[in-house]
Design an enzyme around this catalytic site. Structure first.
Site, short mmCIF file in Angstrom:
data_model
loop_
_atom_site.label_atom_id
_atom_site.label_comp_id
_atom_site.label_asym_id
_atom_site.label_seq_id
_atom_site.Cartn_x
_atom_site.Cartn_y
_atom_site.Cartn_z
N ASP A 27 11.80 102.12 90.28
CA ASP A 27 12.04 100.89 91.05
C ASP A 27 11.12 99.89 90.74
O ASP A 27 9.77 99.81 90.74
CB ASP A 27 11.68 101.57 92.57
N HIS B 260 14.57 93.92 100.13
CA HIS B 260 13.70 95.20 100.37
C HIS B 260 13.53 95.52 101.77
O HIS B 260 12.24 95.82 102.19
CB HIS B 260 12.46 95.15 99.48
N TYR C 217 12.56 102.32 100.39
CA TYR C 217 11.88 103.34 101.14
C TYR C 217 12.44 104.47 101.30
O TYR C 217 12.19 105.33 101.98
CB TYR C 217 11.55 102.64 102.75
N HIS D 126 7.84 104.05 89.33
CA HIS D 126 7.76 102.83 89.89
C HIS D 126 7.24 101.70 88.73
O HIS D 126 6.34 102.30 88.01
CB HIS D 126 6.98 102.43 91.18
#
Length: 255
Positions: free
Chosen positions: A62, A117, A154, A207
């Protein structure tokens, strides 16, 4: 014996109380029906992993903030001849268009991680769709191809979001193996977080920007391969055709 005389005022009061009582009963019954209806609505679950059978695993990253590690991660993936899926936020695409093109040109797949986001379930379905479509448009403007995979920021989703993603002809994808790299574990701990849980059909979450991800990535790749798994793109891990996900998020073909 006491006699009660009903005056006009008392009759009005009694009638008023009866009306209030009936209204309260209607509200109670209506609330109960709504609760039953909501409880009966099937829970829609994104794809967390794929039904075993391909002997394959997918690695994903991500990207929502900085790009300091992008080149390093891409070089490591090249060294091991591994392709990964990068879920990009639209704001990240705006800030690092050259990185977006580099990711795509090196053969990796780009997924949609929303435009800004947000916590998607807090939005209306119209706004959810706008978040997804705006990011798709930004990626397509650079690469010529719109993403087919969406991952909620999330990991936050609800039925409305899953339905929205499907209505756009996309897959809503989560993960079943969390590296927890965002907590900055040591490279060894990070590697164990992945290798202790990975299995056939797994989707691994990492990430672009976590402190020790580049240091751990070679051992993670080697460890997955040592277990006998091929590392593929998520879009290649997902089988084509009508599908459903069970309560644990495992994807199965409907037939």
């Amino acid at each position: 014996m006491k006699l009660y005389i009903l005056t006009k005022r008392s009759l009005v009061s009694i009638a008023f109380c009866l009306v209030i009582g009936v209204m309260a009963a209607v509200v109670t019954i209506s609330s109960a029906v709504t609760a039953i209806s909501t409880a009966a609505e099937p829970r829609q679950v994104p794809v967390y992993r794929v039904e075993p059978g391909k002997n394959s695993v997918a690695i994903s990253f991500d990207a929502a903030w900085g790009d300091e590690q992008t080149e390093q991660l891409l070089d490591i993936l090249d060294d091991y001849d591994v392709k990964a899926t990068f879920f990009l936020v639209g704001d990240w695409v705006d800030n690092y268009p050259d990185d977006v093109k580099e990711i795509y040109d090196r053969g990796h797949d780009i997924g949609n991680h929303s435009d800004t986001h947000p916590h998607m379930p807090e939005l209306s379905q119209t706004d959810e769709a706008a978040e997804i479509e705006e990011c798709n448009n930004k990626v397509k403007a650079i690469t010529g191809a719109a993403p087919t995979l969406f991952r909620a920021p999330y990991g936050d989703y609800n039925n409305t979001l899953v339905s929205c993603v499907k209505s756009l002809g996309m897959y809503c994808v989560q993960w079943d193996v969390d590296s927890l790299d965002w907590m900055d574990p040591s490279p060894d701990e990070l590697c164990k977080n992945v290798l202790n849980k990975v299995k056939d059909g797994s989707i691994v979450l990492m990430h672009n920007g976590a402190k020790n991800t580049p240091a751990a990535l070679p051992s993670i790749i080697e460890g997955i391969k040592d277990k006998g798994f091929e590392i593929v793109l998520i879009k290649d891990l997902i089988p084509e055709g009508e599908y459903y996900t069970d309560e644990q998020g495992e994807m199965h073909l409907s037939n």
